[in-house]
Design an enzyme around this catalytic site. Sequence first.
Site, PDB file in Angstrom:
ATOM      1  N   TYR A  31       2.826  -4.059  -5.696  1.00  0.00           N
ATOM      2  CA  TYR A  31       2.525  -3.102  -6.763  1.00  0.00           C
ATOM      3  C   TYR A  31       1.155  -2.460  -6.532  1.00  0.00           C
ATOM      4  O   TYR A  31       1.016  -1.236  -6.588  1.00  0.00           O
ATOM      5  CB  TYR A  31       2.580  -3.790  -8.126  1.00  0.00           C
ATOM      6  CG  TYR A  31       2.254  -2.867  -9.269  1.00  0.00           C
ATOM      7  CD1 TYR A  31       3.185  -1.946  -9.722  1.00  0.00           C
ATOM      8  CD2 TYR A  31       1.005  -2.899  -9.890  1.00  0.00           C
ATOM      9  CE1 TYR A  31       2.892  -1.071 -10.767  1.00  0.00           C
ATOM     10  CE2 TYR A  31       0.706  -2.044 -10.928  1.00  0.00           C
ATOM     11  CZ  TYR A  31       1.650  -1.131 -11.364  1.00  0.00           C
ATOM     12  OH  TYR A  31       1.345  -0.267 -12.392  1.00  0.00           O
ATOM     13  N   SER A  65      -2.261   3.474 -11.830  1.00  0.00           N
ATOM     14  CA  SER A  65      -2.554   2.276 -12.600  1.00  0.00           C
ATOM     15  C   SER A  65      -3.994   1.886 -12.301  1.00  0.00           C
ATOM     16  O   SER A  65      -4.563   2.305 -11.289  1.00  0.00           O
ATOM     17  CB  SER A  65      -1.611   1.157 -12.149  1.00  0.00           C
ATOM     18  OG  SER A  65      -2.072  -0.112 -12.563  1.00  0.00           O
TER      19      SER A  65
END
Length: 180
Positions: free
Chosen positions: A156, A143
Site C-alpha cells: 500500500y 494517502s
Amino acid sequence: MDELKGKWALVTGASSGIGADIARLLAAAGCHLVLTARRKDRLDALKQELTAEHGIDIETVASDLSKASGPKELFDHIEAKKIPIAVLINNAGIGFQGNYDEVDLDAQMGLLQLNVNSVAELTHRFLPAMKARNEGWIMQVASLYAFAHGTGFATYCASKHFVLSLSESLNDELQGSGVK
C-alpha cells in the site's frame, strides 16, 4: 470552482467515502459527472441524489479497475459516448494490512493494479485530449502513507509513493499546457 461549471468530470471510486464526497463538491460546482465504481446500485443512488439537487448530467458506469482490462474498458465507454472529460479524479483504491510475505500475492497484485496501474493508465488515456484543449484538471488521491512507510503496509505504501511521485512529475511536465 466556477471554471468547472459545465465541464465533465470522471470520478473513480465514487460509490462511497472520499469519491462520493468529491462528486458532491463537483456537482455543486456545476460539473457534469461520470461516476464509476464496482457497485452500480450505490452509483445510481448518488446519481439520483445529485441530479435532483443540482440538475446536472450524470453517467454511471460499473467498472472494476482492479482488473487489467478495467481502465481501457472505462475509457472506451466514455469515448463511445463522446464525453469530453475535463476533470479526472483518480480516487479508487484499496489497502490492507499484513506482513508482505504473508499477504496473498494475488491480493497484492490486485492492489497494485488498482492503486498504480489504473491511475497511470487512466491519466495517460485522458491527458492527450486535455492537452489538445489546453485545459484540464487531474487529481490523484494518495494517502499520508505516500510520505512515509508503515509496518504491515508495504505494498500500500509503495503504491501511494508512486501516486505522489507521478503527480509531482506530471505537475512539472504540464507547466504551461493548461492542464493542472
